[in-house]
Scaffold this motif. Structure first.
Motif, PDB file in Angstrom:
ATOM      1  N   GLN A 156       0.814  -1.207   0.000  1.00  0.00           N
ATOM      2  CA  GLN A 156       0.000   0.000   0.000  1.00  0.00           C
ATOM      3  C   GLN A 156       0.854   1.265   0.000  1.00  0.00           C
ATOM      4  OE1 GLN A 156      -3.410   0.408  -0.429  1.00  0.00           O
ATOM      5  NE2 GLN A 156      -2.599   2.452  -0.736  1.00  0.00           N
ATOM      6  N   CYS A 157       1.664   1.466   1.033  1.00  0.00           N
ATOM      7  CA  CYS A 157       2.454   2.702   1.104  1.00  0.00           C
ATOM      8  C   CYS A 157       3.738   2.625   0.291  1.00  0.00           C
ATOM      9  CB  CYS A 157       2.772   3.042   2.556  1.00  0.00           C
ATOM     10  SG  CYS A 157       3.963   1.928   3.344  1.00  0.00           S
ATOM     11  N   GLU A 158       4.121   1.409  -0.149  1.00  0.00           N
ATOM     12  CA  GLU A 158       5.310   1.155  -0.954  1.00  0.00           C
ATOM     13  C   GLU A 158       6.611   1.416  -0.200  1.00  0.00           C
ATOM     14  OE1 GLU A 158       5.103   2.814  -4.895  1.00  0.00           O
ATOM     15  OE2 GLU A 158       2.962   2.444  -5.060  1.00  0.00           O
ATOM     16  N   GLY A 159       6.526   1.571   1.127  1.00  0.00           N
ATOM     17  CA  GLY A 159       7.723   1.696   1.942  1.00  0.00           C
ATOM     18  C   GLY A 159       8.481   0.380   1.992  1.00  0.00           C
ATOM     19  N   GLY A 282       0.650   1.265  -7.875  1.00  0.00           N
ATOM     20  CA  GLY A 282      -0.294   1.604  -6.810  1.00  0.00           C
ATOM     21  C   GLY A 282      -1.409   2.559  -7.187  1.00  0.00           C
ATOM     22  N   PHE A 283      -1.532   2.937  -8.456  1.00  0.00           N
ATOM     23  CA  PHE A 283      -2.525   3.946  -8.833  1.00  0.00           C
ATOM     24  C   PHE A 283      -3.930   3.367  -8.999  1.00  0.00           C
ATOM     25  CE2 PHE A 283       0.921   6.880  -9.841  1.00  0.00           C
ATOM     26  CZ  PHE A 283       0.331   8.092  -9.486  1.00  0.00           C
ATOM     27  N   TYR A 284      -4.921   4.201  -8.653  1.00  0.00           N
ATOM     28  CA  TYR A 284      -6.334   3.927  -8.892  1.00  0.00           C
ATOM     29  C   TYR A 284      -6.882   4.994  -9.832  1.00  0.00           C
ATOM     30  CZ  TYR A 284      -6.200   0.769  -4.866  1.00  0.00           C
ATOM     31  OH  TYR A 284      -5.889  -0.257  -4.006  1.00  0.00           O
ATOM     32  N   THR A 285      -7.951   4.657 -10.537  1.00  0.00           N
ATOM     33  CA  THR A 285      -8.634   5.605 -11.413  1.00  0.00           C
ATOM     34  C   THR A 285     -10.052   5.809 -10.899  1.00  0.00           C
ATOM     35  OG1 THR A 285      -7.344   4.881 -13.335  1.00  0.00           O
ATOM     36  CG2 THR A 285      -9.368   6.112 -13.772  1.00  0.00           C
ATOM     37  N   VAL A 302      -2.385   6.237  -2.906  1.00  0.00           N
ATOM     38  CA  VAL A 302      -2.418   6.479  -1.460  1.00  0.00           C
ATOM     39  C   VAL A 302      -1.179   5.882  -0.813  1.00  0.00           C
ATOM     40  CG1 VAL A 302      -3.735   6.191   0.663  1.00  0.00           C
ATOM     41  CG2 VAL A 302      -4.943   6.382  -1.527  1.00  0.00           C
ATOM     42  N   TYR A 303      -0.393   6.735  -0.154  1.00  0.00           N
ATOM     43  CA  TYR A 303       0.807   6.289   0.552  1.00  0.00           C
ATOM     44  C   TYR A 303       0.478   6.095   2.037  1.00  0.00           C
ATOM     45  CZ  TYR A 303       3.443   7.655  -3.601  1.00  0.00           C
ATOM     46  OH  TYR A 303       3.924   7.768  -4.885  1.00  0.00           O
ATOM     47  N   GLY A 304      -0.254   5.045   2.345  1.00  0.00           N
ATOM     48  CA  GLY A 304      -0.660   4.825   3.720  1.00  0.00           C
ATOM     49  C   GLY A 304      -1.541   5.967   4.194  1.00  0.00           C
ATOM     50  N   VAL A 341      -6.487   9.465   5.639  1.00  0.00           N
ATOM     51  CA  VAL A 341      -5.326  10.059   4.961  1.00  0.00           C
ATOM     52  C   VAL A 341      -5.190  11.521   5.371  1.00  0.00           C
ATOM     53  CG1 VAL A 341      -4.281  10.576   2.722  1.00  0.00           C
ATOM     54  CG2 VAL A 341      -5.586   8.458   3.044  1.00  0.00           C
ATOM     55  N   GLU A 342      -3.977  11.958   5.641  1.00  0.00           N
ATOM     56  CA  GLU A 342      -3.740  13.276   6.203  1.00  0.00           C
ATOM     57  C   GLU A 342      -3.744  14.400   5.173  1.00  0.00           C
ATOM     58  OE1 GLU A 342      -0.113  13.090   8.379  1.00  0.00           O
ATOM     59  OE2 GLU A 342      -0.845  11.570   9.789  1.00  0.00           O
TER      60      GLU A 342
END
Length: 413
Positions: A156-159, A282-285, A302-304, A341-342
């Protein structure tokens, strides 16, 4: 045709606006035409046939199989990337010039974009190549050996994280590379789980007659999918192709110099790359629709719970200056707030910078703001200004039970 006796119920002619019924001369979209013929189904394209005998669904399946958009297994383990050609533009500002190169991946950066005063001596590693726990970069390159220095990424966050660091912090005791999806935290899993639940479903908006749908081409091996899953994929593929046409209508052609491919198509169809700034897995449309008609398109990642980015958003010419973009952004912000999400980020072109900052509530990011998020491979374009908007992050994610994380992690080991 009737699904049971295969007899024709209604006949129509396809035109620019939809299907014109031969009996009443009314123009319908697909779902309405199927309902008009008393053939109510969740997949009207399967019961609407062309004169040559093919159903619209069969046409969609043929288009999907003939396309160049293929799915491949997502690569989570970090292998040896040093053999790949280094990038020629900065991953932060997208401009060329004198660049410093990461010693682990092909990414390149300007010294000033990384907040450095001079070129580092010895080896240097970019922020996204560092472990999210220990902040160190050395790792085991051999993907065949699973050791404490093996590094892999969150879906999800790709970390990226060392196996040993995860064990040391008692976050997860992994003895081998997880099968299926893997997440670094409960927050990332809940976000992923919630977004997956929304894919392909129509959701109402605050405007009557308009709805939004979430799509993601994904990167899984679909050879073993059942018939119904493949049919859904074909419909999603068709919608993404139309979304691509809408974005091509809104933006000048964007050919990526490194790959010579259509950047917008790569993004919509989640093309992966060894170069982080071109890895769009990780992209959504998000689609704004009026019946079966596509009105606006937005792409986001979305990065977490820390941040989400929306690099592209566009509205068909017919619907411009009618508040469609604002409606789609509002719905996306609601979704992101429900996920906790912030902030939402976007690259603004000069002619629209004032619109984003005065009408949509965004602010220009400072150098320190951008540096704080440098571990995320944000998609930007040369000449744009990165902007951000702080969101009212929710404390919970609706519809996700508290024990979901443990259940899914256990099933993926």
């Amino acid at each position: 045709m009737c699904e049971k006796d295969r007899q024709s119920r209604k006949e129509g002619r396809i035109n620019h606006s939809g299907i014109k019924c031969m009996c009443c001369k009314t123009v319908f979209d697909l779902a309405s035409f199927a309902a008009h013929s008393d053939n109510r189904t969740q997949r009207p394209s399967a019961t609407i046939f062309l004169s040559d005998g093919r159903s619209l669904l069969q046409c969609q399946m043929q288009m999907m199989h003939a396309s160049k958009q293929k799915n491949f297994p997502h690569i989570r383990l970090k292998g040896d990337l040093t053999q790949h050609q280094s990038d020629t533009i900065c991953s932060i500002c997208q401009d060329g010039g004198a660049l410093i190169l990461c010693d682990h991946c092909p990414s390149a950066f300007h010294v000033t974009c990384m907040g450095l005063e001079d070129v580092p001596e010895g080896k240097w590693f970019c922020p996204s190549c560092r472990c999210g726990i220990c902040d160190h970069s050395e790792y085991n390159h051999d993907v065949e050996q699973f050791t404490k220095t093996t590094m892999f990424s969150c879906d999800q966050c790709e970390g990226e994280y060392h196996v040993g660091c995860l064990r040391g912090e008692r976050l997860q005791q992994l003895g081998s590379c997880p099968n299926g999806n893997w997440f670094c935290s409960k927050k990332c899993l809940k976000i992923f789980y919630h977004l997956c639940e929304l894919i392909g479903k129509s959701n109402p908006t605050s405007a009557v007659g308009l709805s939004w749908t979430l799509l993601r081409w994904g990167s899984n091996d679909n050879s073993d999918l059942g018939r119904f899953a493949l049919e859904a994929m074909a419909e999603h593929h068709s919608k993404l192709c139309i979304a691509l046409d809408v974005l091509h209508e809104c933006f000048v052609p964007m050919t990526e110099t490194r790959t010579q491919s259509d950047l917008v198509a790569d993004l919509l169809f989640n093309k992966e790359s060894e170069l982080k700034r071109l890895n769009f897995w990780g992209f959504y449309t998000m689609l704004l629709e009026k019946g079966d008609e596509l009105v606006s398109v937005a792409t986001f990642r979305v990065y977490g719970d820390k941040a989400a980015e929306m690099p592209l958003i566009g509205t068909r010419v017919l619907y411009r200056r009618k508040g469609m973009c604002r409606l789609l952004v509002n719905e996306l912000e609601k979704l992101l707030c429900s996920l906790g999400v912030e902030r939402l980020l976007l690259p603004a072109v000069p002619q629209l910078l004032q619109t984003w900052t005065t009408s949509f509530g965004f602010t220009q990011m400072t150098s320190s703001d951008r540096l704080e998020l440098s571990k995320y491979s944000l998609l930007s374009f040369s000449g744009t200004t990165m902007c951000q908007k702080l969101l009212g992050a929710a404390k919970t994610v609706s519809g996700v039970p508290a024990d979901t994380y443990e259940d899914i992690v256990s099933s993926s080991k």
